[in-house]
Design an enzyme around this catalytic site. Structure first.
Site, short mmCIF file in Angstrom:
data_model
loop_
_atom_site.label_atom_id
_atom_site.label_comp_id
_atom_site.label_asym_id
_atom_site.label_seq_id
_atom_site.Cartn_x
_atom_site.Cartn_y
_atom_site.Cartn_z
NE ARG A 90 -0.46 -0.44 4.99
CZ ARG A 90 -1.06 0.05 5.89
NH1 ARG A 90 -2.72 0.74 5.85
NH2 ARG A 90 -0.95 0.60 6.94
CG HIS A 159 -7.51 -2.56 5.98
ND1 HIS A 159 -8.97 -0.77 6.14
CD2 HIS A 159 -7.18 -2.31 7.29
CE1 HIS A 159 -8.37 -0.92 7.50
NE2 HIS A 159 -7.32 -1.40 8.26
CD GLU A 263 -9.95 -4.32 8.35
OE1 GLU A 263 -10.57 -3.80 9.20
OE2 GLU A 263 -8.96 -4.91 7.68
O1 TA6 Z 1 -8.06 -4.05 10.84
C1 TA6 Z 1 -7.35 -3.41 12.18
C2 TA6 Z 1 -6.08 -3.05 12.32
O2 TA6 Z 1 -5.50 -3.76 11.82
C3 TA6 Z 1 -6.77 -1.92 13.34
O3 TA6 Z 1 -5.79 -2.81 14.52
C4 TA6 Z 1 -6.12 -1.04 13.01
O4 TA6 Z 1 -4.85 -0.78 13.42
C5 TA6 Z 1 -6.01 -0.71 12.05
O5 TA6 Z 1 -5.87 -1.66 10.83
C6 TA6 Z 1 -5.46 0.62 10.40
O6 TA6 Z 1 -3.80 0.29 10.32
P1 TA6 Z 1 -3.38 1.04 9.39
O7 TA6 Z 1 -2.08 0.74 10.00
O8 TA6 Z 1 -3.52 1.38 7.70
O9 TA6 Z 1 -3.27 2.72 10.44
#
Ligand code: TA6
Length: 289
Positions: A90, A159, A263
């Site tokens: 990403r 995500h 997700e």
């Molecule tokens: O998918 C949930 C998660 O793992 C949360 O724990 C939170 O960290 C979110 O992803 C966002 O992660 P990022 O690295 O995009 O800030």
């Protein structure tokens, strides 16, 4: 590359990132070339299907908060401190391999290949292709090819950030009674509610071996979003709620009230192992009413 009518390359933010603005009779969409990240999508006559933070930051090496960031070649926080959470895909610039328009359906194909910098994070030769088909719905397919001489194992997640009018009046169906790992309770295994997931606090759940088919119901408006995949067996359900929202800095004022992530991918025991030369594809379909 000559882009078809309705697709325009535009700057994203002030830091040199670029994106593709899509405008057709069927939909309006915005794709970031960094991360092959669909940032916005709205079908004609319908509500926006994705949520993008009003404080999203567009800069190299950071995925904008919202849309559909791709977590690859791992989901979550790796053991090694010097590796980025949710992988590196990403944060990388993907190559636009093809942009087509068939009638009013737009197909975008983007590719990411290993290089010396990715080898420092993940010592494998690979080609990742992300194909997005944009019409009244979103169809996104990730194909991963093992170009190495040995098998490799990866995890991934699309995500996806979705909008809702009020998280406290939002329900997620399709995971009733299923076991999940609670990221907020040291990955304790708990059982999902029998009448759908509702949100009363920070929520961060990882489901494995799930169906791949879910529905988000905005009970305040009656609108719903359908998430469908036969290839993605893991689901992650997340809302940061108040305190994490404040700590994150790019969620916008009270962004947590109007978004949730459901997700789709393959994580943990759903991890994918490819033999040398093998390729596998994972398709996810998103639609709103
Ligand atoms: O998918 C949930 C998660 O793992 C949360 O724990 C939170 O960290 C979110 O992803 C966002 O992660 P990022 O690295 O995009 O800030």
């Amino acid at each position: 590359m000559q882009l078809p009518a309705g697709i325009t390359e535009i700057p994203l933010g002030e830091n040199g990132l670029r994106g593709l603005q899509i405008e057709t009779p069927l939909c309006s969409a915005l794709l970031g070339l960094q991360g092959a990240q669909l940032l916005q999508f709205q079908a004609s006559g319908k509500k926006p299907l994705l949520w993008l933070s009003e404080d999203a930051v567009f800069k190299a090496g950071k995925s904008a908060r919202g849309g559909i960031p791709l977590c690859f070649p791992w989901f979550g926080s790796p053991a090694a401190e010097d590796k980025p959470a949710h992988g590196f895909a990403r944060h990388r610039l993907w190559r636009l391999a093809d942009a087509r328009r068939d009638g009013d359906i737009v197909t975008l194909e983007l590719e990411l290949q290993d290089d010396s910098s990715t080898h420092l994070l993940w010592p494998h030769a690979f080609l990742a292709r992300q194909t997005l088909v944009l019409g009244q719905d979103i169809r996104i397919t990730l194909c991963v090819e093992n170009r190495d001489k040995v098998p490799f194992t990866f995890t991934f997640a699309q995500h996806s950030y979705f909008p809702t009018s009020d998280i406290s009046r939002t329900r997620v169906d399709g995971l009733e009674g299923r076991p999940y790992f609670d990221a907020l309770q040291d990955w304790k295994i708990l059982e999902s509610e029998k009448d759908g997931i509702r949100f009363k606090a920070e929520t961060d759940r990882v489901y494995e071996g799930a169906s791949g088919h879910y529905r988000i119901v905005d009970e305040a408006t009656g609108h719903s979003i359908v998430i469908a995949s036969d290839d993605c067996k893991s689901a992650i359900v997340w809302n940061p709620w108040t305190e994490k929202n404040a700590r994150m800095g790019d969620m916008g004022q009270d962004g947590w009230r109007r978004m949730l992530c459901v997700e789709s991918g393959n994580t943990g025991r759903d991890a994918v192992t490819l033999a040398a030369g093998e390729q596998r594809c994972f398709t996810l379909q998103l639609s709103g009413d």
